[in-house]
Design a protein around this motif. Structure first.
Motif, mmCIF file in Angstrom:
data_model
loop_
_atom_site.group_PDB
_atom_site.id
_atom_site.type_symbol
_atom_site.label_atom_id
_atom_site.label_comp_id
_atom_site.label_asym_id
_atom_site.label_seq_id
_atom_site.Cartn_x
_atom_site.Cartn_y
_atom_site.Cartn_z
ATOM 1 N N LEU A 87 -4.561 1.375 -5.094
ATOM 2 C CA LEU A 87 -5.616 1.356 -6.109
ATOM 3 C C LEU A 87 -5.470 2.797 -6.696
ATOM 4 O O LEU A 87 -5.190 3.994 -5.983
ATOM 5 N N HIS A 88 -5.774 2.731 -8.066
ATOM 6 C CA HIS A 88 -6.129 4.222 -8.708
ATOM 7 C C HIS A 88 -7.121 3.631 -9.710
ATOM 8 O O HIS A 88 -7.079 2.911 -10.526
ATOM 9 N N GLY A 89 -7.996 4.473 -9.710
ATOM 10 C CA GLY A 89 -9.518 4.126 -10.623
ATOM 11 C C GLY A 89 -9.799 2.782 -10.012
ATOM 12 O O GLY A 89 -10.074 2.495 -8.836
ATOM 13 N N ASN A 90 -10.084 2.143 -11.074
ATOM 14 C CA ASN A 90 -10.648 0.822 -10.709
ATOM 15 C C ASN A 90 -9.471 -0.304 -10.995
ATOM 16 O O ASN A 90 -9.658 -1.706 -10.911
ATOM 17 N N LYS A 91 -8.113 0.375 -11.152
ATOM 18 C CA LYS A 91 -7.157 -0.630 -11.228
ATOM 19 C C LYS A 91 -6.448 -0.934 -10.021
ATOM 20 O O LYS A 91 -6.356 0.232 -8.993
ATOM 21 N N ALA A 92 -5.991 -2.002 -9.363
ATOM 22 C CA ALA A 92 -5.205 -2.312 -8.323
ATOM 23 C C ALA A 92 -3.927 -3.151 -8.502
ATOM 24 O O ALA A 92 -3.764 -3.698 -9.600
ATOM 25 N N ALA A 93 -2.928 -3.193 -7.609
ATOM 26 C CA ALA A 93 -1.896 -3.896 -7.528
ATOM 27 C C ALA A 93 -1.371 -4.136 -6.175
ATOM 28 O O ALA A 93 -1.736 -3.077 -5.366
ATOM 29 N N TYR A 94 -0.603 -5.107 -5.919
ATOM 30 C CA TYR A 94 -0.256 -5.549 -4.537
ATOM 31 C C TYR A 94 1.140 -4.651 -4.526
ATOM 32 O O TYR A 94 1.880 -4.581 -5.271
ATOM 33 N N ILE A 95 1.419 -4.311 -3.239
ATOM 34 C CA ILE A 95 2.750 -3.880 -2.862
ATOM 35 C C ILE A 95 3.091 -4.413 -1.441
ATOM 36 O O ILE A 95 2.438 -4.790 -0.926
ATOM 37 N N HIS A 96 4.455 -4.120 -1.277
ATOM 38 C CA HIS A 96 4.869 -4.837 0.069
ATOM 39 C C HIS A 96 4.496 -4.285 1.224
ATOM 40 O O HIS A 96 3.774 -3.133 1.194
ATOM 41 N N SER A 97 4.345 -5.203 2.210
ATOM 42 C CA SER A 97 3.721 -5.088 3.564
ATOM 43 C C SER A 97 4.565 -4.107 4.143
ATOM 44 O O SER A 97 6.094 -4.298 4.341
ATOM 45 N N PRO A 98 4.115 -3.235 5.076
ATOM 46 C CA PRO A 98 4.903 -2.477 5.957
ATOM 47 C C PRO A 98 5.509 -3.173 7.222
ATOM 48 O O PRO A 98 6.458 -2.594 7.850
ATOM 49 N N TYR A 99 4.938 -4.237 7.503
ATOM 50 C CA TYR A 99 5.372 -5.271 8.508
ATOM 51 C C TYR A 99 6.225 -6.319 8.212
ATOM 52 O O TYR A 99 6.126 -7.049 7.080
ATOM 53 N N VAL A 100 7.424 -6.498 8.914
ATOM 54 C CA VAL A 100 8.324 -7.273 8.596
ATOM 55 C C VAL A 100 8.888 -8.128 9.879
ATOM 56 O O VAL A 100 8.646 -7.813 10.930
ATOM 57 N N ASP A 101 9.528 -9.294 9.564
ATOM 58 C CA ASP A 101 10.014 -10.108 10.503
ATOM 59 C C ASP A 101 11.427 -9.523 10.785
ATOM 60 O O ASP A 101 11.934 -8.720 10.426
ATOM 61 N N LEU A 146 0.432 -11.545 -11.290
ATOM 62 C CA LEU A 146 -0.794 -11.375 -10.572
ATOM 63 C C LEU A 146 -1.868 -10.428 -11.134
ATOM 64 O O LEU A 146 -1.409 -9.209 -10.921
ATOM 65 N N VAL A 147 -2.928 -10.772 -11.775
ATOM 66 C CA VAL A 147 -3.939 -9.766 -12.027
ATOM 67 C C VAL A 147 -5.186 -9.485 -11.172
ATOM 68 O O VAL A 147 -5.724 -10.604 -10.775
ATOM 69 N N ILE A 148 -5.174 -8.572 -10.781
ATOM 70 C CA ILE A 148 -6.343 -7.974 -9.851
ATOM 71 C C ILE A 148 -7.594 -7.436 -10.841
ATOM 72 O O ILE A 148 -7.431 -6.879 -11.362
ATOM 73 N N ILE A 149 -8.666 -8.524 -10.699
ATOM 74 C CA ILE A 149 -9.746 -8.040 -11.506
ATOM 75 C C ILE A 149 -10.162 -6.609 -10.944
ATOM 76 O O ILE A 149 -10.303 -5.984 -9.915
ATOM 77 N N ALA A 150 -10.853 -5.742 -11.875
ATOM 78 C CA ALA A 150 -11.103 -4.247 -11.798
ATOM 79 C C ALA A 150 -12.451 -4.486 -10.844
ATOM 80 O O ALA A 150 -13.247 -5.391 -10.756
#
Length: 153
Positions: A87-101, A146-150
């Motif tokens: 998150l930065h301000g009211n904007k968001a984005a997904y990023i990789h998970s730190p957990y993997v198989d 993928l767009v995340i609503i503010a």
């Protein structure tokens, strides 16, 4: 094995709400711990900076928390989706998970044990400590379908 979160200490008083101090190496251990702390949360969000546990069910709680905790910036782990959120301000984005198989992947279905990947964790930590979160959020939002609503999270 337990790893510290990104922030040096929690800026909030102990009665602020549920929180954890360290990140367990096993996703199953994290799921059990957060599930017992907040059994009624629809979507559990973990602040990777201070360890606060929030209800990230589309009511803007992560955005509000990031304003207090990181001056409008934040990195969260969405437990049920097993994905990262920047998150930065009211904007968001997904990023990789730190957990993997065991294959180095984050499966989109349950069943395989997931463990903390140190390289992925280091990348997330570097985003926070190098103050490049804003640029990464902008880049990910420009490259993602993928767009995340503010203020959603």
């Amino acid at each position: 094995k337990l790893l510290p979160l990104f922030g040096a200490s929690c800026p909030f008083p102990p009665d602020y709400g549920p929180r954890i101090d360290v990140l367990p190496s096993s996703y199953t251990d994290l799921y059990a711990r957060l599930g017992s702390l907040c059994p009624d949360f629809e979507q559990t969000g973990l602040c990777m900076v201070c360890g606060s546990v929030l209800n990230a069910a589309g009511k803007g709680e992560c955005t509000k928390h990031a304003q207090k905790c990181g001056g409008g910036a934040g990195i969260f782990f969405l437990l049920q989706e097993c994905t990262g959120l920047m998150l930065h301000g009211n904007k968001a984005a997904y990023i990789h998970s730190p957990y993997v198989d065991s294959h180095g992947e984050t499966p989109h279905y349950r069943g395989r044990p997931l463990n903390l990947d140190m390289e992925r964790y280091r990348i997330l930590q570097e985003l926070w400590t190098s103050h490049t979160l804003r640029a990464q959020v902008i880049a990910e939002r420009g490259n993602s379908r993928l767009v995340i609503i503010a203020n959603f999270y």
